[in-house]
Scaffold this motif. Structure first.
Motif, PDB file in Angstrom:
ATOM      1  N   LEU A 178       0.889  -1.323   0.136  1.00 36.29           N
ATOM      2  CA  LEU A 178      -0.020  -0.037  -0.076  1.00 36.29           C
ATOM      3  C   LEU A 178       0.735   1.260  -0.220  1.00 36.29           C
ATOM      4  N   ASN A 179       0.690   1.998  -1.045  1.00 40.40           N
ATOM      5  CA  ASN A 179       1.401   3.481  -1.085  1.00 40.40           C
ATOM      6  C   ASN A 179       0.390   4.510  -0.980  1.00 40.40           C
ATOM      7  N   LEU A 180       0.620   5.357   0.017  1.00 39.52           N
ATOM      8  CA  LEU A 180      -0.337   6.579   0.149  1.00 39.52           C
ATOM      9  C   LEU A 180       0.373   7.682  -0.565  1.00 39.52           C
ATOM     10  N   LEU A 181      -0.173   8.108  -1.677  1.00 41.47           N
ATOM     11  CA  LEU A 181       0.303   9.337  -2.405  1.00 41.47           C
ATOM     12  C   LEU A 181      -1.039  10.284  -2.674  1.00 41.47           C
ATOM     13  N   ASP A 182      -0.544  11.483  -2.514  1.00 45.52           N
ATOM     14  CA  ASP A 182      -1.650  12.511  -2.865  1.00 45.52           C
ATOM     15  C   ASP A 182      -1.488  12.869  -4.295  1.00 45.52           C
ATOM     16  N   ARG A 183      -1.229  11.885  -5.356  1.00 49.06           N
ATOM     17  CA  ARG A 183      -1.269  12.275  -6.629  1.00 49.06           C
ATOM     18  C   ARG A 183      -1.570  11.040  -7.584  1.00 49.06           C
ATOM     19  N   PHE A 184      -1.960  11.692  -8.832  1.00 55.56           N
ATOM     20  CA  PHE A 184      -2.387  10.564  -9.762  1.00 55.56           C
ATOM     21  C   PHE A 184      -1.189   9.496 -10.021  1.00 55.56           C
ATOM     22  N   VAL A 185      -1.381   8.172 -10.340  1.00 56.37           N
ATOM     23  CA  VAL A 185      -0.155   7.352 -10.588  1.00 56.37           C
ATOM     24  C   VAL A 185      -0.310   6.839 -12.072  1.00 56.37           C
ATOM     25  N   ASP A 186       0.679   6.379 -12.643  1.00 55.29           N
ATOM     26  CA  ASP A 186       0.615   5.723 -13.921  1.00 55.29           C
ATOM     27  C   ASP A 186       0.445   4.470 -13.668  1.00 55.29           C
ATOM     28  N   MET A 187      -0.707   3.854 -13.625  1.00 55.83           N
ATOM     29  CA  MET A 187      -0.826   2.391 -13.259  1.00 55.83           C
ATOM     30  C   MET A 187       0.045   1.367 -14.062  1.00 55.83           C
ATOM     31  N   ILE A 188       0.316   1.466 -15.456  1.00 57.24           N
ATOM     32  CA  ILE A 188       1.224   0.697 -16.015  1.00 57.24           C
ATOM     33  C   ILE A 188       2.698   0.834 -15.801  1.00 57.24           C
ATOM     34  N   GLU A 189       3.088   2.002 -15.786  1.00 62.70           N
ATOM     35  CA  GLU A 189       4.516   2.250 -15.413  1.00 62.70           C
ATOM     36  C   GLU A 189       5.066   1.994 -14.049  1.00 62.70           C
ATOM     37  N   GLU A 190       3.860   2.321 -13.289  1.00 56.92           N
ATOM     38  CA  GLU A 190       4.487   2.238 -11.757  1.00 56.92           C
ATOM     39  C   GLU A 190       3.975   1.031 -11.155  1.00 56.92           C
ATOM     40  N   ASP A 191       3.393   0.197 -12.076  1.00 58.70           N
ATOM     41  CA  ASP A 191       2.998  -1.093 -11.662  1.00 58.70           C
ATOM     42  C   ASP A 191       1.893  -1.261 -10.520  1.00 58.70           C
ATOM     43  N   TYR A 192       0.806  -0.616 -10.836  1.00 55.03           N
ATOM     44  CA  TYR A 192      -0.061  -0.785  -9.575  1.00 55.03           C
ATOM     45  C   TYR A 192      -1.247  -1.805 -10.136  1.00 55.03           C
ATOM     46  N   ASP A 193      -1.912  -2.626  -9.031  1.00 55.38           N
ATOM     47  CA  ASP A 193      -2.968  -3.468  -9.502  1.00 55.38           C
ATOM     48  C   ASP A 193      -4.258  -2.466  -9.382  1.00 55.38           C
ATOM     49  N   LEU A 194      -4.295  -1.736  -8.176  1.00 51.98           N
ATOM     50  CA  LEU A 194      -5.392  -0.900  -7.854  1.00 51.98           C
ATOM     51  C   LEU A 194      -5.116   0.539  -7.648  1.00 51.98           C
ATOM     52  N   VAL A 195      -5.985   1.321  -7.791  1.00 53.88           N
ATOM     53  CA  VAL A 195      -5.851   2.650  -7.258  1.00 53.88           C
ATOM     54  C   VAL A 195      -7.369   3.053  -6.639  1.00 53.88           C
ATOM     55  N   LEU A 196      -7.025   3.654  -5.371  1.00 57.74           N
ATOM     56  CA  LEU A 196      -8.363   4.111  -4.677  1.00 57.74           C
ATOM     57  C   LEU A 196      -8.301   5.613  -4.775  1.00 57.74           C
ATOM     58  N   ARG A 197      -9.344   6.021  -5.195  1.00 58.67           N
ATOM     59  CA  ARG A 197      -9.410   7.782  -5.358  1.00 58.67           C
ATOM     60  C   ARG A 197     -10.950   8.097  -4.795  1.00 58.67           C
ATOM     61  N   ILE A 198     -10.802   9.464  -4.547  1.00 57.98           N
ATOM     62  CA  ILE A 198     -12.146  10.029  -4.032  1.00 57.98           C
ATOM     63  C   ILE A 198     -12.456  11.060  -5.333  1.00 57.98           C
ATOM     64  N   SER A 199     -13.744  10.765  -5.787  1.00 60.58           N
ATOM     65  CA  SER A 199     -13.913  11.595  -7.120  1.00 60.58           C
ATOM     66  C   SER A 199     -15.162  12.083  -7.299  1.00 60.58           C
ATOM     67  N   ARG A 200     -15.721  13.024  -7.895  1.00 62.39           N
ATOM     68  CA  ARG A 200     -17.171  13.134  -8.337  1.00 62.39           C
ATOM     69  C   ARG A 200     -17.493  12.659  -9.568  1.00 62.39           C
ATOM     70  N   ASP A 201     -16.223  12.450 -10.268  1.00 60.88           N
ATOM     71  CA  ASP A 201     -16.397  11.942 -11.722  1.00 60.88           C
ATOM     72  C   ASP A 201     -15.617  10.798 -11.790  1.00 60.88           C
ATOM     73  N   LEU A 202     -16.110   9.619 -12.467  1.00 67.13           N
ATOM     74  CA  LEU A 202     -15.155   8.290 -12.604  1.00 67.13           C
ATOM     75  C   LEU A 202     -14.180   8.615 -13.490  1.00 67.13           C
ATOM     76  N   PRO A 203     -13.030   8.258 -12.994  1.00 69.54           N
ATOM     77  CA  PRO A 203     -11.609   8.473 -13.777  1.00 69.54           C
ATOM     78  C   PRO A 203     -11.876   7.929 -15.290  1.00 69.54           C
ATOM     79  N   PRO A 204     -11.435   8.882 -16.226  1.00 68.05           N
ATOM     80  CA  PRO A 204     -11.328   8.320 -17.400  1.00 68.05           C
ATOM     81  C   PRO A 204     -10.543   7.230 -18.053  1.00 68.05           C
ATOM     82  N   GLY A 205     -10.656   6.183 -18.829  1.00 71.51           N
ATOM     83  CA  GLY A 205      -9.939   5.212 -19.294  1.00 71.51           C
ATOM     84  C   GLY A 205      -9.852   4.281 -18.267  1.00 71.51           C
ATOM     85  N   LEU A 206     -10.450   4.182 -17.143  1.00 72.38           N
ATOM     86  CA  LEU A 206     -10.161   3.218 -16.228  1.00 72.38           C
ATOM     87  C   LEU A 206     -11.248   2.483 -15.874  1.00 72.38           C
TER      88      LEU A 206
END
Length: 309
Positions: free
Chosen positions: A125-153
């Motif tokens: 678990l990495n706690l980061l207040d920034r968007f991550v590149d899921m492919i380049e940084e090799d994340y399986d899941l990203v948790l976010r707080i958003s009004r709109d669903l993240p595009p392309g995911l």
């Protein structure tokens, strides 16, 4: 084999006919998409794309490569899906990114229980207040707080988040309890100093009345938990996500203000969502983690913690 990600990105660029469109669908930056394609071109030793007056177009080599890349992506997805059907026990390394305060307040307290339920899953678990590149940084899941669903995911909503006004009883005893948004300007505030959040508010009552309010901060802080600590000490009113203030409200350290009013614009109701890359089949280890979060909403988690104490 190490170029499989580059092949998947290139296939998406050809499919969407542009770096920007591919980036939106993949949840990447345009520059990251460009780097993926450049690495593939360097490896193959030939140019794959040419820019026309309106869009990118594949070269003759690029057309053939794109077809094969798309086939590889589809077959890789089928292979992963097949293996998941036969793997009945969640296992392996699960990498997750989450905002700092959300991770501290909700996700981290659940990890011990999840680990006991799924001992063969190793959580990173990495706690980061920034968007991550899921492919380049090799994340399986990203948790976010958003009004709109993240595009392309691919996204699964987990639970809603409401922003509320809170203050300590000692502060309210001295400064008074505001009964209407128009009375907020006379108070002191601890505000979140980041991004779109500020002191220009639009509030709407249950009856439909709308009131614009502009407040000036006495303090500006870039962490929600720190804001709560300062508010508990009687330094003013703070605007916080309800999951941050839940324990302090239950214990009486702070009180909620203007309960019948909702914030619009920047502080409009949002959702906690789990997101993953759509070109990757969601592995069982990630699926059970999402299910575990859904079964343990933050308000229930904090109620249980208080009972144990």
């Amino acid at each position: 084999m190490y170029l499989l990600n580059e092949m998947a990105v290139f296939a998406k660029v050809v499919q969407t006919r542009g770096f920007s469109a591919a980036a939106r669908e993949l949840g990447l930056t345009t520059s990251a998409v460009s780097r993926h394609v450049q690495r593939l071109e360097q490896h193959l030793g030939g140019r794959l794309l040419v820019r026309t007056t309106r869009q990118l177009a594949p070269t003759e080599l690029g057309q053939q490569v794109a077809q094969l890349c798309q086939r590889i992506v589809e077959e890789a997805r089928d292979i992963e899906g097949l293996s998941n059907q036969y793997r009945q026990t969640p296992q392996g390394r699960l990498t997750i990114s989450a905002p700092v305060s959300l991770g501290q307040r909700w996700v981290a307290p659940l990890l011990a229980g999840f680990s006991r339920a799924y001992p063969e899953v190793t959580v990173v678990l990495n706690l980061l207040d920034r968007f991550v590149d899921m492919i380049e940084e090799d994340y399986d899941l990203v948790l976010r707080i958003s009004r709109d669903l993240p595009p392309g995911l691919a996204v699964r909503p987990l639970q809603p988040v409401r922003y509320i006004l809170i203050a300590a009883p000692d502060y309210l005893a001295q400064a008074g309890v505001p009964q209407h948004p128009s009375g907020l300007a006379a108070h002191q505030f601890i505000l979140f100093g980041y991004g779109e959040f500020g002191g220009d508010w639009l509030l709407r009552s249950a009856s439909g009345e709308k009131v614009k309010v502009q407040v000036e901060p006495r303090m500006t802080v870039n962490n929600s938990l720190a804001m709560l600590t300062i508010a508990e000490q009687g330094c003013g009113i703070s605007l916080l996500p309800d999951y941050i203030a839940a324990d302090s409200l239950a214990s009486g350290k702070v009180q909620q203000l203007l309960n019948d009013w909702e914030f619009e614009h920047s502080y409009a109701p949002r959702n906690i969502v789990a997101a993953w890359h759509p070109t990757r089949h969601l592995p069982l280890k990630a699926r059970v983690f999402i299910d575990y979060l859904s079964a343990h909403p933050y308000h229930q988690t904090h109620q249980n913690n208080q009972t144990e104490v």
